[in-house]
Scaffold this motif. Structure first.
Motif, PDB file in Angstrom:
ATOM      1  N   LEU A  48       0.829  -1.212   0.000  1.00 48.53           N
ATOM      2  CA  LEU A  48       0.000   0.000   0.000  1.00 48.53           C
ATOM      3  C   LEU A  48       0.860   1.257   0.000  1.00 48.53           C
ATOM      4  CD1 LEU A  48      -2.845  -1.087   2.442  1.00 48.53           C
ATOM      5  CD2 LEU A  48      -2.941  -0.903  -0.055  1.00 48.53           C
ATOM      6  N   PHE A  49       1.975   1.225   0.730  1.00 45.93           N
ATOM      7  CA  PHE A  49       2.885   2.371   0.721  1.00 45.93           C
ATOM      8  C   PHE A  49       3.458   2.575  -0.676  1.00 45.93           C
ATOM      9  CE2 PHE A  49       7.177   4.108   0.892  1.00 45.93           C
ATOM     10  CZ  PHE A  49       6.924   5.327   1.501  1.00 45.93           C
ATOM     11  N   ASP A  50       3.893   1.499  -1.315  1.00 51.39           N
ATOM     12  CA  ASP A  50       4.448   1.620  -2.667  1.00 51.39           C
ATOM     13  C   ASP A  50       3.408   2.152  -3.645  1.00 51.39           C
ATOM     14  OD1 ASP A  50       6.896   0.733  -1.797  1.00 51.39           O
ATOM     15  OD2 ASP A  50       6.709  -1.292  -2.644  1.00 51.39           O
ATOM     16  N   ILE A  51       2.178   1.668  -3.544  1.00 47.54           N
ATOM     17  CA  ILE A  51       1.122   2.147  -4.443  1.00 47.54           C
ATOM     18  C   ILE A  51       0.889   3.645  -4.249  1.00 47.54           C
ATOM     19  CG2 ILE A  51      -1.374   2.029  -4.891  1.00 47.54           C
ATOM     20  CD1 ILE A  51      -1.111  -1.038  -4.430  1.00 47.54           C
ATOM     21  N   SER A  52       0.980   4.097  -3.015  1.00 49.15           N
ATOM     22  CA  SER A  52       0.737   5.522  -2.746  1.00 49.15           C
ATOM     23  C   SER A  52       1.944   6.399  -3.052  1.00 49.15           C
ATOM     24  CB  SER A  52       0.315   5.720  -1.291  1.00 49.15           C
ATOM     25  OG  SER A  52       1.405   5.471  -0.423  1.00 49.15           O
ATOM     26  N   SER A  53       3.124   5.819  -3.211  1.00 47.67           N
ATOM     27  CA  SER A  53       4.314   6.662  -3.346  1.00 47.67           C
ATOM     28  C   SER A  53       5.050   6.515  -4.668  1.00 47.67           C
ATOM     29  CB  SER A  53       5.282   6.372  -2.196  1.00 47.67           C
ATOM     30  OG  SER A  53       5.753   5.042  -2.283  1.00 47.67           O
ATOM     31  N   MET A  54       4.589   5.665  -5.567  1.00 44.71           N
ATOM     32  CA  MET A  54       5.279   5.477  -6.846  1.00 44.71           C
ATOM     33  C   MET A  54       4.496   6.105  -8.000  1.00 44.71           C
ATOM     34  SD  MET A  54       6.742   1.585  -6.426  1.00 44.71           S
ATOM     35  CE  MET A  54       7.360   1.539  -8.098  1.00 44.71           C
ATOM     36  N   LEU A  55       3.835   7.223  -7.747  1.00 46.11           N
ATOM     37  CA  LEU A  55       2.967   7.839  -8.754  1.00 46.11           C
ATOM     38  C   LEU A  55       3.674   8.218 -10.061  1.00 46.11           C
ATOM     39  CD1 LEU A  55       0.517   9.852  -6.507  1.00 46.11           C
ATOM     40  CD2 LEU A  55       0.108   7.731  -7.744  1.00 46.11           C
ATOM     41  N   PRO A  56       4.970   8.554 -10.059  1.00 43.75           N
ATOM     42  CA  PRO A  56       5.611   8.792 -11.356  1.00 43.75           C
ATOM     43  C   PRO A  56       5.538   7.572 -12.280  1.00 43.75           C
ATOM     44  CG  PRO A  56       6.944   9.720  -9.614  1.00 43.75           C
ATOM     45  CD  PRO A  56       5.852   8.937  -8.953  1.00 43.75           C
ATOM     46  N   TYR A  57       5.529   6.378 -11.698  1.00 47.24           N
ATOM     47  CA  TYR A  57       5.393   5.171 -12.515  1.00 47.24           C
ATOM     48  C   TYR A  57       4.026   5.149 -13.205  1.00 47.24           C
ATOM     49  CZ  TYR A  57       5.964   0.204 -13.793  1.00 47.24           C
ATOM     50  OH  TYR A  57       6.076  -0.981 -14.472  1.00 47.24           O
ATOM     51  N   PHE A  58       2.985   5.638 -12.548  1.00 45.68           N
ATOM     52  CA  PHE A  58       1.665   5.732 -13.185  1.00 45.68           C
ATOM     53  C   PHE A  58       1.726   6.632 -14.419  1.00 45.68           C
ATOM     54  CE2 PHE A  58      -2.211   8.287 -13.699  1.00 45.68           C
ATOM     55  CZ  PHE A  58      -3.061   7.283 -14.152  1.00 45.68           C
ATOM     56  N   VAL A  59       2.393   7.764 -14.300  1.00 46.92           N
ATOM     57  CA  VAL A  59       2.511   8.688 -15.431  1.00 46.92           C
ATOM     58  C   VAL A  59       3.259   8.018 -16.578  1.00 46.92           C
ATOM     59  CG1 VAL A  59       3.455  10.911 -16.178  1.00 46.92           C
ATOM     60  CG2 VAL A  59       2.376  10.705 -13.925  1.00 46.92           C
ATOM     61  N   ILE A  60       4.319   7.307 -16.246  1.00 47.38           N
ATOM     62  CA  ILE A  60       5.105   6.603 -17.276  1.00 47.38           C
ATOM     63  C   ILE A  60       4.236   5.553 -17.964  1.00 47.38           C
ATOM     64  CG2 ILE A  60       7.020   4.974 -17.591  1.00 47.38           C
ATOM     65  CD1 ILE A  60       8.459   6.638 -15.341  1.00 47.38           C
TER      66      ILE A  60
END
Length: 149
Positions: A48-60
């Motif tokens: 859950l922490f990774d999902i909330s903190s890796m948002l640049p990966y979503f943009v990529i």
């Protein structure tokens, strides 16, 4: 719903789903890399922490999917036999290309769970799954009466 809006909403939806799934898989690869047992509660918290903190990966993922799905839509017109597999292949290729470009840029892959061959393939599988779902969304046609065929 107009095709353009369906395309954009579908793209954002599958990019988000791919991001969540890919990030969760990444978390598990990272935790398993050291061979130390990790409690299920800790796995859930880290995921859950990774999902909330890796948002640049979503943009990529979203930008990669945009490029790949536009190319797939174009290719489908000229190669109709590829219609059923165009988006899954495009989704997997988009993630593979994005991770490859990250490696060329940073001399490492910032998505640490994708540094192993199996982890890399798992991220590509997440992209392929996202492409498959996008293909299902893109195939829906709305009739004038609002019924979906």
């Amino acid at each position: 719903m107009p095709a353009f809006i369906r395309f954009v909403l579908g793209l954002l939806g599958v990019a988000l789903a791919t991001y969540i799934f890919g990030t969760a898989v990444n978390s598990q690869f990272v935790m398993n890399a050291h061979g130390v047992p990790v409690a299920w509660g800790d796995r859930l918290n880290m995921t859950l922490f990774d999902i909330s903190s890796m948002l640049p990966y979503f943009v990529i993922i979203a930008v990669s999917f945009l490029i790949a799905f536009l190319i797939a839509a174009l290719l489908k017109r000229f190669l109709p036999r590829l219609a059923n597999i165009a988006y899954p292949i495009a989704g997997a290729a988009a993630i593979g290309a994005a991770l490859g470009l990250m490696y060329l840029t940073f001399q490492t892959i910032p998505i640490s769970g994708a540094r192993s061959t199996f982890g890399f393939l798992a991220q590509m599988a997440a992209g392929g799954l996202g492409g498959w779902v996008f293909g299902k969304i893109a195939q829906k046609k709305t009739l004038p009466s609002g019924l979906v065929r």
